[in-house]
Scaffold this motif. Structure first.
Motif, PDB file in Angstrom:
ATOM      1  N   GLY A  95       0.866  -1.282  -0.076  1.00 23.40           N
ATOM      2  CA  GLY A  95       0.058   0.023   0.006  1.00 23.40           C
ATOM      3  C   GLY A  95       1.015   1.351   0.089  1.00 23.40           C
ATOM      4  N   GLU A 118       2.501  -0.406  -4.490  1.00 22.67           N
ATOM      5  CA  GLU A 118       1.232   0.303  -4.697  1.00 22.67           C
ATOM      6  C   GLU A 118       0.547  -0.389  -5.827  1.00 22.67           C
ATOM      7  N   SER A 122      -6.251   7.926   1.692  1.00 18.19           N
ATOM      8  CA  SER A 122      -5.708   9.153   2.298  1.00 18.19           C
ATOM      9  C   SER A 122      -5.512  10.438   1.473  1.00 18.19           C
ATOM     10  N   PHE A 134      -9.286   0.961  -5.110  1.00 15.35           N
ATOM     11  CA  PHE A 134      -8.346  -0.022  -4.811  1.00 15.35           C
ATOM     12  C   PHE A 134      -8.306  -0.904  -3.732  1.00 15.35           C
ATOM     13  N   GLU A 178      -6.569   1.155   8.134  1.00 15.08           N
ATOM     14  CA  GLU A 178      -7.844   0.739   7.762  1.00 15.08           C
ATOM     15  C   GLU A 178      -7.831  -0.624   7.882  1.00 15.08           C
TER      16      GLU A 178
HETATM   17  C1  LIG Z   1     -13.479  11.230   0.971  1.00 18.02           C
HETATM   18  C2  LIG Z   1     -12.689  10.902   2.251  1.00 18.02           C
HETATM   19  C3  LIG Z   1     -12.375  11.628   3.050  1.00 18.02           C
HETATM   20  C4  LIG Z   1     -11.877  11.352   4.546  1.00 18.02           C
HETATM   21  N1  LIG Z   1     -11.464  12.486   5.255  1.00 18.02           N
HETATM   22  C5  LIG Z   1     -10.694  12.028   6.500  1.00 18.02           C
HETATM   23  C6  LIG Z   1     -10.166  13.056   7.078  1.00 18.02           C
HETATM   24  O1  LIG Z   1     -10.492  14.175   6.728  1.00 18.02           O
HETATM   25  N2  LIG Z   1      -9.672  12.622   8.337  1.00 18.02           N
HETATM   26  C7  LIG Z   1      -9.074  11.188   8.426  1.00 18.02           C
HETATM   27  O2  LIG Z   1      -8.715  10.720   9.612  1.00 18.02           O
HETATM   28  N3  LIG Z   1      -9.807  10.563   7.649  1.00 18.02           N
HETATM   29  C8  LIG Z   1     -10.412  10.695   6.533  1.00 18.02           C
HETATM   30  N4  LIG Z   1     -10.788   9.633   5.850  1.00 18.02           N
HETATM   31  C9  LIG Z   1     -10.637   8.366   6.247  1.00 18.02           C
HETATM   32  C10 LIG Z   1      -9.173   7.857   5.924  1.00 18.02           C
HETATM   33  O3  LIG Z   1      -8.926   8.163   4.361  1.00 18.02           O
HETATM   34  C11 LIG Z   1      -8.557   6.505   6.218  1.00 18.02           C
HETATM   35  O4  LIG Z   1      -8.920   6.194   7.412  1.00 18.02           O
HETATM   36  C12 LIG Z   1      -7.115   6.567   6.028  1.00 18.02           C
HETATM   37  O5  LIG Z   1      -6.571   7.449   4.781  1.00 18.02           O
HETATM   38  C13 LIG Z   1      -6.648   5.309   5.782  1.00 18.02           C
HETATM   39  O6  LIG Z   1      -5.445   5.192   5.435  1.00 18.02           O
HETATM   40  P1  LIG Z   1      -4.643   3.627   5.146  1.00 18.02           P
HETATM   41  O7  LIG Z   1      -3.283   4.027   4.737  1.00 18.02           O
HETATM   42  O8  LIG Z   1      -5.083   2.670   5.851  1.00 18.02           O
HETATM   43  O9  LIG Z   1      -5.517   3.460   3.860  1.00 18.02           O
HETATM   44  P2  LIG Z   1      -5.256   4.293   2.404  1.00 18.02           P
HETATM   45  O10 LIG Z   1      -4.764   5.442   2.275  1.00 18.02           O
HETATM   46  O11 LIG Z   1      -6.592   3.834   1.601  1.00 18.02           O
HETATM   47  O12 LIG Z   1      -4.051   3.365   1.556  1.00 18.02           O
HETATM   48  C14 LIG Z   1      -4.370   2.120   1.031  1.00 18.02           C
HETATM   49  C15 LIG Z   1      -3.329   1.831   0.048  1.00 18.02           C
HETATM   50  O13 LIG Z   1      -3.278   0.409  -0.480  1.00 18.02           O
HETATM   51  C16 LIG Z   1      -3.093   0.136  -1.967  1.00 18.02           C
HETATM   52  N5  LIG Z   1      -3.518  -1.156  -1.997  1.00 18.02           N
HETATM   53  C17 LIG Z   1      -4.987  -1.767  -2.000  1.00 18.02           C
HETATM   54  N6  LIG Z   1      -4.900  -3.185  -2.429  1.00 18.02           N
HETATM   55  C18 LIG Z   1      -3.490  -3.267  -2.579  1.00 18.02           C
HETATM   56  C19 LIG Z   1      -2.562  -4.553  -3.091  1.00 18.02           C
HETATM   57  N7  LIG Z   1      -3.194  -5.523  -3.207  1.00 18.02           N
HETATM   58  N8  LIG Z   1      -1.208  -4.374  -3.316  1.00 18.02           N
HETATM   59  C20 LIG Z   1      -0.615  -3.121  -3.079  1.00 18.02           C
HETATM   60  N9  LIG Z   1      -1.421  -2.102  -2.685  1.00 18.02           N
HETATM   61  C21 LIG Z   1      -2.778  -2.189  -2.384  1.00 18.02           C
HETATM   62  C22 LIG Z   1      -4.093   1.208  -2.264  1.00 18.02           C
HETATM   63  O14 LIG Z   1      -4.026   1.476  -3.534  1.00 18.02           O
HETATM   64  C23 LIG Z   1      -3.740   2.539  -1.223  1.00 18.02           C
HETATM   65  O15 LIG Z   1      -2.492   3.122  -1.735  1.00 18.02           O
HETATM   66  C24 LIG Z   1     -11.585   9.981   4.587  1.00 18.02           C
HETATM   67  C25 LIG Z   1     -11.920   9.223   3.939  1.00 18.02           C
HETATM   68  C26 LIG Z   1     -12.357   9.454   2.609  1.00 18.02           C
HETATM   69  C27 LIG Z   1     -12.603   8.492   1.433  1.00 18.02           C
END
Ligand SMILES: Cc1cc2nc3c(=O)[nH]c(=O)nc-3n(C[C@H](O)[C@H](O)[C@H](O)COP(=O)(O)OP(=O)(O)OC[C@H]3O[C@@H](n4cnc5c(N)ncnc54)[C@H](O)[C@@H]3O)c2cc1C
Length: 506
Positions: A22, A45, A56, A251, A470
């Motif tokens: 990710g 990614e 994010s 994704f 997440e």
């Molecule tokens: C519209 C919107 C607004 C939001 N606003 C806020 C806010 O203001 N403040 C807040 O705290 N939270 C907010 N959130 C929630 C926040 O986005 C998430 O809680 C946080 O960004 C999750 O981070 P993460 O790194 O776990 O996941 P993500 O940022 O979703 O990253 C997951 C990554 O994994 C990659 N991936 C998936 N499957 C695979 C695979 N098989 N192989 C390789 N890569 C893969 C994806 O492409 C991505 O790069 C919001 C969400 C949305 C959708």
């Protein structure tokens, strides 16, 4: 986005100390921490570069953390001027308040150890992000209203990353680049490679057109929840969730969770729960980076919300917006046609957030209530008129209206009552915005220990496997305090990355 991007084709399978799956906030924090721990790190990614950065990148960058007062804010945001401090009541958001919010909002279901780690490490982690070039600023526009010339912050959410989610992801990508951390785009992890002892030894990934094995000593899964997977969300969240719109990246289909479950990881947390909000009725199936979070409609505490039967169905003023918005999407999904209308009059127009003024909005306006109700598509006009008139009659006008506090200006005798900020809908022009359910992310995921290591179904750590963001379960149940997703991703990403590096170092 100018971090070095080495395509998989140019990189034959080789050995890394730590592979991070990710490239969102959690993953990039993990990669930076693993690098600081001395590891040679590869980030995989799944998305192409133009869509990289996960959920994010779609955020406003609002990030919740504990602070004891303005000095803590000044340490994080050295650009804060005396004049800005003078005109603002930042209050405090202590570790005790943050912890209490996580417990209350999750109905006392959150894992106390995870919650404690999030709370007690939040400030230090933001300072660490700042040391890697992420800049923060107060969210005057969204979390504080100007009353009598002064802003007062409410709801425990005070700062955002400069440039929102786009700015956050760009800063972290730049930090990866400065530290020469390898990042492959269009590289989707598919499965985990294990040795005879069950320890994780690598990742099998589809990189552009071919499948390769990357060997490593530790893997950090940070590939998001399963919200973009219609089949999984119907299976776990329930019937009807296949029809929800996805607010962010296409994704996050649960790949990281599936890979870990395949080698015996324990499912944990609120698998039938999710963060879901009021979202424009005509928004696309997945998020649109050009619009970002603009399809959300978060000013409903100053509206009344009607379904197609012309009935109210939630207490729009039950609490500050950032303590109710994440569960009201589910309420909208349960309404006929998965549809609702937020109805405002002119008296609160100045309080509406920017997202109400975007071009891609589904709204009707009218100079009379009768005309407005007739224009709200699919809504029973007479019943809507009756609801508005009953609502107006039930408002206790003796209590003053104040958007910065739970003002107790309420209705009496309605089901449900509106318990704060109840303003009669009587001043033209009238406006109504049509919304449906926008799914942000799922709450169920993997179980981690105090080092960020993934736990198996026998409650033993899986050697070499870490997780963050997440896809970690156990923090959020049924609801969510706004801004915690990014702080959880950063805190647990940093933890998982440094633990993975330590494991790799042996
Ligand atoms: C519209 C919107 C607004 C939001 N606003 C806020 C806010 O203001 N403040 C807040 O705290 N939270 C907010 N959130 C929630 C926040 O986005 C998430 O809680 C946080 O960004 C999750 O981070 P993460 O790194 O776990 O996941 P993500 O940022 O979703 O990253 C997951 C990554 O994994 C990659 N991936 C998936 N499957 C695979 C695979 N098989 N192989 C390789 N890569 C893969 C994806 O492409 C991505 O790069 C919001 C969400 C949305 C959708």
């Amino acid at each position: 986005m100018n971090a070095p991007d080495r395509s998989a084709a140019a990189n034959p399978a080789e050995h890394y100390d730590v592979v991070v799956v990710g490239a969102g906030n959690a993953a990039m924090c993990a990669a930076l921490a693993a690098h600081e721990g001395g590891a040679r790190v590869l980030v995989l990614e799944r998305a192409p570069e133009a869509e990289a950065g996960g959920n994010s990148r779609f955020t406003a960058g609002a990030i919740r953390f504990a602070y004891d007062g303005v000095d803590d804010l000044r340490a994080l945001m050295p650009d804060l001027t005396d004049a800005e401090v003078e005109m603002t009541d930042f209050g405090t958001y202590t570790e005790e308040q943050f912890y209490a919010d996580l417990c209350r909002i999750s109905d006392y279901r959150c894992d106390p150890e995870l919650a404690d780690m999030l709370v007690t490490r939040s400030r230090d982690t933001l300072m660490w992000m700042a040391s890697h070039g992420v800049r923060f600023a107060p969210i005057w526009g969204r979390q504080a209203f100007k009353v009598d010339g002064r802003f007062t912050f409410w709801g425990g959410l005070t700062v955002e990353s400069v440039g929102g989610g786009e700015g956050l992801v760009e800063s972290l990508r730049a930090a990866l680049g400065r530290n020469q951390i390898d990042l492959w785009h269009e590289a989707a992890a598919r499965s985990l490679l294990t040795d005879d002892s069950g320890a994780v030894r690598g990742v099998r990934a589809r990189c552009s057109a071919r499948v390769i094995d990357v060997e490593c000593s530790a893997v950090v899964l940070a590939a998001g929840g399963f919200q973009a997977n219609a089949e999984w969300r119907t299976r776990y969240l329930g019937p009807g969730w296949d029809l929800a719109k996805v607010r962010g990246t296409r994704f996050n289909t649960g790949d990281g969770i599936a890979m870990a479950l395949d080698i015996g990881a324990m499912p944990y947390g609120n698998w039938s729960g999710a963060h879901a909000v009021a979202w424009d009725y005509n928004a696309p199936e997945f998020g649109d980076l050009a619009v970002g979070d603009g399809f959300q409609k978060h000013s409903y505490p100053f509206s009344i919300v009607l379904n197609q039967d012309g009935q109210r169905f939630v207490d729009e003023g039950a609490d500050f917006r950032n303590y109710t918005y994440a569960r009201y999407g589910r309420e909208i999904l349960a309404q006929p046609g998965h549809s609702a209308w937020q109805v405002f009059d002119a008296s609160t127009d100045h309080l509406l957030r920017d997202e109400y003024r975007i071009r891609q909005v589904t709204k009707v306006t009218a100079d009379s209530i009768e005309e407005l109700c007739a224009r709200m598509e699919d809504v029973h006009t007479e019943r809507a008129l009756a609801t508005i008139s009953e609502f107006n009659a039930a408002v206790d006008r003796s209590v003053g209206f104040d958007p910065n506090v739970l003002d107790g200006r309420r209705t009496r005798g309605l089901s449900p009552d509106k318990t704060n900020w109840a303003m009669p809908i009587e001043t033209p022009p009238f406006t109504a915005f049509r919304v449906t359910c926008g799914l942000t992310f799922t709450f169920g995921g993997l179980r981690v220990d105090e080092t960020g290591c993934v736990i198996d179904t026998d409650l033993r750590p899986i050697k070499g496997l870490y997780a963050a963001g997440e896809l970690v379960g156990g923090l959020f149940y049924g609801n969510y305090p706004g801004g915690s997703g990014l702080s959880a991703g950063a805190v647990f990403g940093r933890l998982a990355g440094s633990s993975a590096a330590a494991h790799a170092a042996g």
